[in-house]
Design an enzyme around this catalytic site. Structure first.
Site, PDB file in Angstrom:
ATOM      1  CD  GLU A   1      -2.889   1.422   2.339  1.00 48.62           C
ATOM      2  OE1 GLU A   1      -2.961   0.490   3.154  1.00 48.62           O
ATOM      3  OE2 GLU A   1      -3.849   2.109   2.039  1.00 48.62           O
TER       4      GLU A   1
ATOM      5  CE  LYS B   1      -4.293 -18.137  13.579  1.00 47.44           C
ATOM      6  NZ  LYS B   1      -3.654 -19.091  12.625  1.00 47.44           N
TER       7      LYS B   1
ATOM      8  CG  ASP C   1      -0.931 -16.912  12.623  1.00 51.52           C
ATOM      9  OD1 ASP C   1      -1.747 -16.420  11.658  1.00 51.52           O
ATOM     10  OD2 ASP C   1      -0.937 -18.102  13.223  1.00 51.52           O
TER      11      ASP C   1
ATOM     12  CG  HIS D   1      -3.574   6.788  -0.228  1.00 51.94           C
ATOM     13  ND1 HIS D   1      -3.471   5.723  -0.107  1.00 51.94           N
ATOM     14  CD2 HIS D   1      -3.747   7.398   0.871  1.00 51.94           C
ATOM     15  CE1 HIS D   1      -3.309   5.395   1.251  1.00 51.94           C
ATOM     16  NE2 HIS D   1      -3.399   6.405   1.821  1.00 51.94           N
TER      17      HIS D   1
HETATM   18  C1  LIG Z   1       1.819  10.785   2.755  1.00 55.96           C
HETATM   19  C2  LIG Z   1       2.086  12.037   3.712  1.00 55.96           C
HETATM   20  C3  LIG Z   1       2.675  11.382   4.776  1.00 55.96           C
HETATM   21  C4  LIG Z   1       2.583  12.922   3.354  1.00 55.96           C
HETATM   22  O1  LIG Z   1       2.608  14.157   4.243  1.00 55.96           O
HETATM   23  P1  LIG Z   1       3.134  15.436   3.880  1.00 55.96           P
HETATM   24  O2  LIG Z   1       3.138  16.167   5.199  1.00 55.96           O
HETATM   25  O3  LIG Z   1       2.272  16.171   2.977  1.00 55.96           O
HETATM   26  O4  LIG Z   1       4.521  15.358   3.548  1.00 55.96           O
HETATM   27  P2  LIG Z   1       6.053  16.188   3.305  1.00 55.96           P
HETATM   28  O5  LIG Z   1       6.622  16.077   2.022  1.00 55.96           O
HETATM   29  O6  LIG Z   1       5.648  17.444   3.917  1.00 55.96           O
HETATM   30  O7  LIG Z   1       6.593  15.213   4.520  1.00 55.96           O
HETATM   31  C5  LIG Z   1       6.492  15.326   5.821  1.00 55.96           C
HETATM   32  C6  LIG Z   1       7.048  13.763   6.415  1.00 55.96           C
HETATM   33  O8  LIG Z   1       6.433  12.843   5.988  1.00 55.96           O
HETATM   34  C7  LIG Z   1       7.303  11.687   5.378  1.00 55.96           C
HETATM   35  N1  LIG Z   1       7.348  11.198   4.161  1.00 55.96           N
HETATM   36  C8  LIG Z   1       6.537  12.037   3.288  1.00 55.96           C
HETATM   37  N2  LIG Z   1       6.855  11.424   2.124  1.00 55.96           N
HETATM   38  C9  LIG Z   1       7.553  10.435   2.308  1.00 55.96           C
HETATM   39  C10 LIG Z   1       8.064   9.513   1.400  1.00 55.96           C
HETATM   40  N3  LIG Z   1       7.946   9.211   0.110  1.00 55.96           N
HETATM   41  N4  LIG Z   1       9.011   8.364   2.141  1.00 55.96           N
HETATM   42  C11 LIG Z   1       8.961   8.313   3.529  1.00 55.96           C
HETATM   43  N5  LIG Z   1       8.735   9.425   4.189  1.00 55.96           N
HETATM   44  C12 LIG Z   1       7.689  10.306   3.817  1.00 55.96           C
HETATM   45  C13 LIG Z   1       8.790  12.066   6.268  1.00 55.96           C
HETATM   46  O9  LIG Z   1       8.726  11.976   7.606  1.00 55.96           O
HETATM   47  C14 LIG Z   1       8.500  13.712   6.000  1.00 55.96           C
HETATM   48  O10 LIG Z   1       9.252  14.370   6.908  1.00 55.96           O
HETATM   49  P3  LIG Z   1      10.965  14.521   6.234  1.00 55.96           P
HETATM   50  O11 LIG Z   1      11.582  13.131   6.574  1.00 55.96           O
HETATM   51  O12 LIG Z   1      11.019  14.789   4.934  1.00 55.96           O
HETATM   52  O13 LIG Z   1      11.487  15.712   7.376  1.00 55.96           O
HETATM   53  C15 LIG Z   1       0.616  12.001   4.577  1.00 55.96           C
HETATM   54  O14 LIG Z   1      -0.393  12.905   3.739  1.00 55.96           O
HETATM   55  C16 LIG Z   1      -0.069  10.785   5.302  1.00 55.96           C
HETATM   56  O15 LIG Z   1       0.668  10.367   6.181  1.00 55.96           O
HETATM   57  N6  LIG Z   1      -1.076  10.618   4.690  1.00 55.96           N
HETATM   58  C17 LIG Z   1      -1.858   9.222   5.288  1.00 55.96           C
HETATM   59  C18 LIG Z   1      -1.499   8.141   4.553  1.00 55.96           C
HETATM   60  C19 LIG Z   1      -2.093   6.799   5.287  1.00 55.96           C
HETATM   61  O16 LIG Z   1      -1.933   6.841   6.494  1.00 55.96           O
HETATM   62  N7  LIG Z   1      -2.152   5.786   4.517  1.00 55.96           N
HETATM   63  C20 LIG Z   1      -2.677   4.604   5.231  1.00 55.96           C
HETATM   64  C21 LIG Z   1      -3.593   4.066   4.665  1.00 55.96           C
HETATM   65  S1  LIG Z   1      -5.323   4.672   4.490  1.00 55.96           S
HETATM   66  C22 LIG Z   1      -6.102   3.272   4.635  1.00 55.96           C
HETATM   67  O17 LIG Z   1      -5.676   2.134   4.190  1.00 55.96           O
HETATM   68  C23 LIG Z   1      -7.103   2.901   5.869  1.00 55.96           C
HETATM   69  C24 LIG Z   1      -8.429   3.980   5.552  1.00 55.96           C
HETATM   70  C25 LIG Z   1      -8.095   5.331   5.196  1.00 55.96           C
HETATM   71  O18 LIG Z   1      -9.370   3.545   4.690  1.00 55.96           O
HETATM   72  C26 LIG Z   1      -8.758   3.735   7.062  1.00 55.96           C
HETATM   73  C27 LIG Z   1      -9.791   4.735   7.385  1.00 55.96           C
HETATM   74  O19 LIG Z   1     -10.989   4.457   6.976  1.00 55.96           O
HETATM   75  O20 LIG Z   1      -9.561   5.757   8.174  1.00 55.96           O
HETATM   76  N1  LIG Z   2      -2.124 -25.184  17.151  1.00 53.43           N
HETATM   77  C1  LIG Z   2      -3.075 -24.310  16.898  1.00 53.43           C
HETATM   78  O1  LIG Z   2      -4.151 -24.208  17.224  1.00 53.43           O
HETATM   79  C2  LIG Z   2      -2.574 -22.959  16.457  1.00 53.43           C
HETATM   80  C3  LIG Z   2      -1.404 -22.678  15.791  1.00 53.43           C
HETATM   81  N2  LIG Z   2      -0.825 -21.547  15.419  1.00 53.43           N
HETATM   82  C4  LIG Z   2       0.554 -21.438  14.927  1.00 53.43           C
HETATM   83  O2  LIG Z   2       1.384 -21.829  16.250  1.00 53.43           O
HETATM   84  C5  LIG Z   2       2.619 -21.181  15.933  1.00 53.43           C
HETATM   85  C6  LIG Z   2       3.168 -20.529  16.869  1.00 53.43           C
HETATM   86  O3  LIG Z   2       2.962 -21.384  18.178  1.00 53.43           O
HETATM   87  P1  LIG Z   2       4.057 -21.104  19.377  1.00 53.43           P
HETATM   88  O4  LIG Z   2       3.379 -22.177  20.512  1.00 53.43           O
HETATM   89  O5  LIG Z   2       4.294 -19.678  19.716  1.00 53.43           O
HETATM   90  O6  LIG Z   2       5.344 -21.679  18.814  1.00 53.43           O
HETATM   91  P2  LIG Z   2       6.032 -22.958  18.391  1.00 53.43           P
HETATM   92  O7  LIG Z   2       5.085 -24.070  18.128  1.00 53.43           O
HETATM   93  O8  LIG Z   2       7.100 -22.638  17.726  1.00 53.43           O
HETATM   94  O9  LIG Z   2       6.645 -23.197  20.046  1.00 53.43           O
HETATM   95  C7  LIG Z   2       7.448 -22.417  20.561  1.00 53.43           C
HETATM   96  C8  LIG Z   2       8.780 -23.398  20.932  1.00 53.43           C
HETATM   97  O10 LIG Z   2       9.641 -22.533  21.534  1.00 53.43           O
HETATM   98  C9  LIG Z   2      10.257 -22.964  22.697  1.00 53.43           C
HETATM   99  N3  LIG Z   2      10.920 -21.832  23.320  1.00 53.43           N
HETATM  100  C10 LIG Z   2      12.139 -21.838  23.232  1.00 53.43           C
HETATM  101  N4  LIG Z   2      12.435 -20.559  23.974  1.00 53.43           N
HETATM  102  C11 LIG Z   2      11.400 -19.978  24.384  1.00 53.43           C
HETATM  103  C12 LIG Z   2      11.041 -18.836  25.012  1.00 53.43           C
HETATM  104  N5  LIG Z   2      12.004 -17.840  25.255  1.00 53.43           N
HETATM  105  N6  LIG Z   2       9.580 -18.530  24.948  1.00 53.43           N
HETATM  106  C13 LIG Z   2       8.796 -19.377  24.642  1.00 53.43           C
HETATM  107  N7  LIG Z   2       9.124 -20.523  23.907  1.00 53.43           N
HETATM  108  C14 LIG Z   2      10.261 -20.783  23.779  1.00 53.43           C
HETATM  109  C15 LIG Z   2       8.983 -23.797  23.346  1.00 53.43           C
HETATM  110  O11 LIG Z   2       9.504 -24.525  24.175  1.00 53.43           O
HETATM  111  P3  LIG Z   2       8.432 -25.215  25.391  1.00 53.43           P
HETATM  112  O12 LIG Z   2       7.015 -25.416  24.946  1.00 53.43           O
HETATM  113  O13 LIG Z   2       9.085 -26.294  26.075  1.00 53.43           O
HETATM  114  O14 LIG Z   2       8.509 -23.862  26.405  1.00 53.43           O
HETATM  115  C16 LIG Z   2       8.519 -24.150  22.185  1.00 53.43           C
HETATM  116  O15 LIG Z   2       8.851 -25.476  21.664  1.00 53.43           O
HETATM  117  C17 LIG Z   2       2.517 -20.613  14.643  1.00 53.43           C
HETATM  118  O16 LIG Z   2       3.180 -20.989  13.285  1.00 53.43           O
HETATM  119  C18 LIG Z   2       1.144 -20.176  14.296  1.00 53.43           C
HETATM  120  O17 LIG Z   2       0.765 -19.910  13.002  1.00 53.43           O
HETATM  121  C19 LIG Z   2      -1.715 -20.442  15.256  1.00 53.43           C
HETATM  122  C20 LIG Z   2      -2.801 -20.427  15.741  1.00 53.43           C
HETATM  123  C21 LIG Z   2      -3.417 -21.813  16.122  1.00 53.43           C
END
Ligand SMILES: CC(C)(COP(=O)([O-])OP(=O)([O-])OC[C@H]1O[C@@H](n2cnc3c(N)ncnc32)[C@H](O)[C@@H]1OP(=O)([O-])[O-])[C@@H](O)C(=O)NCCC(=O)NCCSC(=O)C[C@@](C)(O)CC(=O)[O-]
Ligand SMILES: NC(=O)C1=CN([C@@H]2O[C@H](COP(=O)(O)OP(=O)(O)OC[C@H]3O[C@@H](n4cnc5c(N)ncnc54)[C@H](OP(=O)(O)O)[C@@H]3O)[C@@H](O)[C@H]2O)C=CC1
Length: 401
Positions: free
Chosen positions: A99, A229, A304, A394
């Site tokens: 995006e 989920k 996940d 956008h």
């Molecule tokens: C696009 C901006 C950032 C422009 O923002 P701006 O203020 O017009 O841009 P600017 O040229 O003055 O730059 C300001 C700062 O923005 C950053 N920036 C600016 N351009 C860049 C770039 N190319 N690459 C990396 N960073 C950038 C950067 O930090 C920059 O500062 P600087 O570093 O220059 O001092 C702003 O208009 C904005 O944030 N818009 C919102 C966009 C957004 O959040 N989109 C998310 C998706 S929307 C969606 O999917 C969900 C939605 C909307 O449907 C959910 C809902 O219902 O609400």
């Molecule tokens: N089974 C299900 O119903 C579901 C499975 N998943 C999937 O499960 C996976 C994640 O499960 P998750 O149990 O987190 O991962 P893993 O199955 O990879 O288990 C984690 C492993 O890491 C070991 N471990 C080593 N160090 C650490 C530590 N510091 N902290 C915690 N564990 C440690 C644990 O050992 P020990 O257990 O002996 O502590 C365990 O064997 C993902 O791939 C996800 O997509 C997602 C949703 C549902």
């Protein structure tokens, strides 16, 4: 067996797609599976075939029937200054997305937050849940089983924890009842793993004891009160995964210079959009786009991806206070890991390393950085909406015009 014989076997249905490894190496099996799909679909999978991760390792725990990988552009935002309990300092955030404008937006938010002195972030709860569904003979019986669970918590805990070193059963609550059905919600801490495999295995062990002792019948190990989920009010209220909150106070001058709007305008958009707009729609996401930032971080770091739906829940607040902006995000349901699952994949490992959060002992630091990143993305989009810049941004960054 030579390649063409295996392809022929696949075409004739004599060899199954997941059986190719029986006849050749894992590496060649991936290639043959892809070749077969190319031939029967008349496609050329040039980019899917191009990857550097160790597929042999991935096939052990992360994927079945592999044919390659997909590529999602990865951008970087930041640095963002975080003032957490575990994450302290400035961090760069890797974001995988297609995006246009999203990375720019998070980047802009990071800049505003850092210039304002940083984001304060906290983890308010940490748990992972599994809630089986049990059938009893009657409502009366269901109440008896509930009582048994409450009285025998220590025995259930011992059984559950016998399967894991890091998983700890902290409570079984709530225990919901619907007619003869019972839904005990097993609540664990899971160390640095997200924990769903861990708590599923542990809960199954506890259920063996429960069903043996009470005669209740296990209908399904997951009864949907976990709630895994799916978006759910229970998760919004009780929390699941990491419950996170982040706040920042931004001087009006920074809001005007970086976000091109005012604190008052952001406050009004928040009230009208995130509160009233979400309420009238029955939405549980009282925010603009947590899912955008959660999704991009999850894809980058091997979380996940189905949990993005849970990470989309939460509430944004915005207030003009003495002319400046107070802005906060609260995410009650963010399942996260720095160990296990997809975090082992090489690209995920590298992204976790960018933030200094790879491996054991790092999940709380990671969670705080995630909260800061969401604060940044939310702040920037709210700023753009208040300034009337959403469509323009956008057009420029999402369409190249
Ligand atoms: C696009 C901006 C950032 C422009 O923002 P701006 O203020 O017009 O841009 P600017 O040229 O003055 O730059 C300001 C700062 O923005 C950053 N920036 C600016 N351009 C860049 C770039 N190319 N690459 C990396 N960073 C950038 C950067 O930090 C920059 O500062 P600087 O570093 O220059 O001092 C702003 O208009 C904005 O944030 N818009 C919102 C966009 C957004 O959040 N989109 C998310 C998706 S929307 C969606 O999917 C969900 C939605 C909307 O449907 C959910 C809902 O219902 O609400
Ligand atoms: N089974 C299900 O119903 C579901 C499975 N998943 C999937 O499960 C996976 C994640 O499960 P998750 O149990 O987190 O991962 P893993 O199955 O990879 O288990 C984690 C492993 O890491 C070991 N471990 C080593 N160090 C650490 C530590 N510091 N902290 C915690 N564990 C440690 C644990 O050992 P020990 O257990 O002996 O502590 C365990 O064997 C993902 O791939 C996800 O997509 C997602 C949703 C549902």
């Amino acid at each position: 067996m030579i390649k063409e014989e295996i392809i022929k076997g696949l075409k004739e249905g004599k060899i199954k797609l997941h059986e190719i490894e029986k006849y050749t190496s894992i590496e060649e099996a991936v290639e043959l599976r892809r070749l077969f799909i190319e031939r029967i679909t008349g496609t050329k999978l040039k980019h899917i075939s191009n990857y550097s991760i160790n597929m042999e390792e991935a096939q052990k725990r992360n994927i079945e029937n592999p044919i390659g990988t997909i590529q999602i552009p990865l951008g970087i935002a930041g640095p963002i200054k975080i003032r957490g309990e575990h994450a302290k300092g400035k961090f760069y955030i890797p974001l995988a997305t297609s995006e246009g404008a999203l990375v720019a937006s998070v980047n802009r938010g990071c800049s505003a937050i850092t210039k304002a002195g940083g984001a304060t972030v906290r983890i308010t709860e940490d748990k992972m849940t599994r809630a089986p569904v049990i059938r009893t003979e009657s409502i009366q019986e269901a109440l008896k089983v509930r009582e048994w669970i409450q009285e025998n918590f220590e025995r259930l805990k011992e059984a559950a924890e016998s399967t894991t070193r890091h998983g700890k059963l902290i409570k079984i609550d709530p225990i919901l009842i619907v007619g003869p059905y019972l839904y005990p919600r097993f609540v664990f801490t899971t160390g640095d793993s997200m924990g769903m495999n861990m708590v599923t295995i542990a809960t199954e062990e506890a259920m063996k004891l429960l069903t043996k002792e009470t005669g209740a019948h296990l209908i399904a190990l997951s009864g949907n009160a976990c709630v895994d989920k799916k978006p759910a009010a229970l998760n919004l209220i009780e929390g699941r995964g990491k419950s996170l909150t982040a706040e920042v106070k931004i001087p009006a001058k920074i809001v005007e210079r970086i976000l091109k709007t005012t604190p008052k305008a952001i406050q009004e958009v928040n009230l009208a959009k995130n509160f009233a707009g979400s309420a009238i729609s029955g939405s549980m996401g009282f925010n603009a786009h947590y899912a955008n930032i959660i999704g991009a971080i999850f894809l980058a770091t091997g979380q996940d991806e189905a949990h993005i739906t849970e990470g989309s829940l939460g509430i944004t607040t915005a207030e003009e206070i003495n002319g400046d902006l107070y802005f906060s995000v609260t995410l009650p349901d963010v399942p996260l890991a720095t160990v296990g699952g997809g975090t082992r994949l090489e690209t995920a490992t590298e992204c976790l390393e960018i933030m200094g959060v790879r491996g054991s002992g790092k999940v709380h630091k990671f969670a705080e950085i995630v909260a800061g990143a969401v604060l940044a993305g939310e702040l920037s989009l709210m700023g753009a909406l208040a300034a009337g810049h959403l469509a323009r941004a956008h057009m420029r960054l999402g369409r190249g015009s």
